[in-house]
Design an enzyme around this catalytic site. Sequence first.
Site, short mmCIF file in Angstrom:
data_model
loop_
_atom_site.label_atom_id
_atom_site.label_comp_id
_atom_site.label_asym_id
_atom_site.label_seq_id
_atom_site.Cartn_x
_atom_site.Cartn_y
_atom_site.Cartn_z
N HIS A 1 36.77 49.16 39.77
CA HIS A 1 38.39 48.09 40.31
C HIS A 1 37.56 47.29 40.34
O HIS A 1 36.77 46.19 41.24
CB HIS A 1 38.29 49.14 41.11
N HIS B 178 34.89 52.76 41.62
CA HIS B 178 36.02 53.27 42.50
C HIS B 178 36.53 54.72 41.31
O HIS B 178 37.04 55.75 42.31
CB HIS B 178 37.23 52.37 41.68
N LEU C 97 38.85 49.11 48.74
CA LEU C 97 39.90 48.75 47.83
C LEU C 97 41.61 48.28 48.31
O LEU C 97 41.82 48.22 48.95
CB LEU C 97 39.99 49.72 47.16
N PHE D 245 52.37 47.20 36.92
CA PHE D 245 50.84 47.60 37.16
C PHE D 245 50.28 47.90 35.83
O PHE D 245 50.32 47.32 34.44
CB PHE D 245 50.77 49.05 37.54
N GLY E 157 42.45 67.46 47.85
CA GLY E 157 43.02 66.77 47.96
C GLY E 157 44.67 66.87 47.02
O GLY E 157 44.90 68.04 47.27
N ARG F 151 40.15 54.66 32.53
CA ARG F 151 41.74 54.86 33.84
C ARG F 151 42.75 53.54 33.94
O ARG F 151 42.10 52.34 34.07
CB ARG F 151 41.08 56.20 34.89
N ARG G 98 41.88 47.86 33.76
CA ARG G 98 40.73 46.82 34.92
C ARG G 98 39.24 46.91 34.78
O ARG G 98 38.23 45.82 35.09
CB ARG G 98 40.71 48.64 35.88
N SER H 83 45.18 58.35 37.81
CA SER H 83 45.20 59.27 38.13
C SER H 83 45.72 60.19 39.60
O SER H 83 46.16 60.97 39.49
CB SER H 83 43.86 58.23 39.59
N GLU I 204 45.59 47.15 43.16
CA GLU I 204 45.86 46.14 41.64
C GLU I 204 47.57 46.26 42.04
O GLU I 204 47.43 44.70 41.89
CB GLU I 204 46.24 47.15 40.66
N GLN J 262 34.80 53.74 35.95
CA GLN J 262 36.14 52.47 36.52
C GLN J 262 35.86 51.77 37.02
O GLN J 262 35.36 52.30 38.32
CB GLN J 262 37.25 52.86 36.44
#
Lengths: 595, 262
Positions: free
Chosen positions: A251, A362, A261, A116, A14, A403, A295, A408, A264, A249
């Site tokens: 979300h 999340h 998802l 954000f 990733g 977070r 969040r 992330s 945000e 978390q």
Amino acid sequence: MQVHKYDVVIVGAGGAGMRAAIESGQRAHTAVLTKLYPTRSHTGAAQGGMCAALANVEEDNWEWHTFDTIKGGDYLVDQDAAEVMAKEAIDAVLDLEKMGLPFNRTPEGKIDQRRFGGHTRDHGKAPVRRACYAADRTGHMILQTLYQNCVKHNVEFYNEYYVLDLLMVEEDAVREDGTPYKQKRVAGVVSYDLASGELHVFQAKSVIFASGGVGKVFKTTSNAHTLTGDGMGIAFRRGLPLEDMEFVQFHPTGLAGLGILLSEAARGEGGILRNADGERFMERYAPTIKDLAPRDIVARSMALEVREGRGCGPNKDYVLLDLTHLEPAHIDAKLPDITEFARTYLGVEPYTEPVPVFPTAHYAMGGIPTNIKGEVLQDNDTVVPGLYAAGEVACVSVHGSNRLGTNSLLDINVFGKRSGINAAEYAKTADFVELPENPEQYTMDLLETVRGAAGTERVAQIRKELQDIMDANVQVFRDERSLTEALNVIASLRERYKNISVQDKGKRFNLDLLEAVELGFLLDMAQVMTVAALHRTESRGGHFREDFPDRDDENFMKHSMCYLDADAVTDVTAGIRMDTKPVVFTRYEPMVRKY
Amino acid sequence: MSTPTEIPEGPSKVELAPGVGGGGEIPSFDVTLKVRRYDPEVSAEARWDEFKVTMYGTDRVLDALHKVKWEHDGSVSFRRSCAHGVCGSDAMRINGRNRLACKTLLKDLDTSKPITVEPIKGLPVEKDLIVDMEPFFQSYREIMPFLINNGHEPTRERLQSAEDRERFDDTTKCILCAACTSSCPVFWTDGQYFGPAAIVNAHRFIFDSRDDAGDMRLEILNDKEGVWRCRTTFNCTEACPRGIQVTKAIAEVKQAVLSRSV
């Protein structure tokens, strides 16, 4: 069985793994082992942006970003790490732009930035435009750009190689104060080639874990099917601690009933949450920044609205994300993918109708403990030479107990890069650690036990029951009763897991076997999370105990550390030893967290 | 892609229309899934297996496949990960059309007849719905899918106007699922053809104002296995789960080959 030899082996492709590979691949003989094809990783599902105090559209600086990250994490963040991340964020974004990432642009041609949750001007005065973005597919662009640069640098990938074991040796060592201890050293990893069913041992001087999160312990989650906590589970089974695992978390805006998802960024671009009365309820919970509160606060507020009977729909079990006051052209330019999700999966037209949403599992704030170099710790401060972790699998800790959105994508880039450089530099001077005898034996036994099991239980059934109890009892609200009940259910599921069978007995692409092995990790990680949640008798960030609703700095301003320990036997926590680790403070005193 | 300076503030309270936001009972129905099976460990011959499952109105083909695997036959094999159309793992041929299983709602198909599910065409089948993706990624790698810039590296970001950024926006959406390439009749008969996905990814860089290697990529695609093999059948555009105008992108690359230095 084949044995391969590399200076650096990276587990996971990733964002963190590929960012590490770009650095490591140019400095040392590097291989990337990944359960999936490289561009399939869940980094690609991230949407909204990546924060950095570029100050391209308004005044900003990295110190404000550091403060927001620490406050957002309810002061459980290691402040030195947050400072590193916020400072290096600027180069991390510029690196990506230079690698080719197509960011949205300002009229002057600079990288555009937007608001954000939890990111503020001057220590909480108002929302600030800090998130660099590419429409609502920033994660997709990051994943593609990093893969493109791996191709450019000829990074060697082993695709669909599922790593199942971490090879370490233990040596007798003595601390400065004269106490003896066992020093772990990394020797390599064992992987299972999904295509052929063969085991491959990779001997390496450095190993970087970048294998992602564990969202699939929950039923309602934004996470991919493949996010089953493998990396955390492997480390834990091999005696390494896991840090802050109680902090998950949720979300706020998952598509109701599905968990998919919705970024945000929808709220950053002006979207607001409403209850069944049409009320913008976040005005009551966070009067200053409202829908752009962090969040954990928004998710809890939504769950409270539903609990108090102000939920929407026939079962009153969700709230609404309202974009209808925004211009369709604005929505199309900034939020094209998520509005498409609402249309495809719920049949809702976001131009004219509000979208049903509810919190979705999340992100794991916790993970394998590392220092700011990405080096893995075997206890509170002893480094395992040659072993690194980055991204969601790791806990630096830059996210503390909650977070902030966009941090992330930042984390994977900053600490992926650091791990890649440090792992390669370490490999330049280190020697290979000799492989243990029969290095593949443990993995072979694990696989043959699962493949040969002739029980009556179905993997999918046990997984479903696990996910159901985690959603019901270990979600946004928790208390002693719910957690104890969850632990009892997990214990019984673990027993039933011994009595499973898989139908596919073949070697080639045996994904039936894969799912059974993954379930083993899920059961382990669900237990660790729940035990840790039971021990933290306070509320902080993403962990809310209804029986202990306040933050308790006196007793709990510290990280939790969970160890696998057969001798640790108490009523409900058999096999897990709990310890704590101090939080690193630099200049920010804990304050009451209000927005 | 202009940046509005002020975002309109939504009202504190609104009247919601009755039944707003969807909801209501979700209908359930029975579907028959007809799955192409192949496992060389078991038999050299491929076969069809049929499974009858009860599904809901919000379910996708991937949900039906999961139900089959989890409740009927664990050996049914397919790739999947994100389950909402962004990772590109589960491209397959559903009722004869290339789609992502996670983005295809059952209610949008004719459920009165069996739904056929087969692997995508033109790539070697490994097992059931799993194909060997290596030839696909090989073509992708050959078009040099990375930004090449010969100038000095600036300290800050390279500037790019919103219009220049918009120029290649469509082709940045590609998730490398291979739905386009494996829907192309030219690719079926000639596996050497670069295929639509590789050309889409070349387009993404050729039309990026920051990139200096467009001519090199055009040279590569001027090859006999390059853009000129495209017969403009539009299968690729129809197959793309991201809505990329694939055939248009190929046409723009063809045009660029003609008008530039090549």
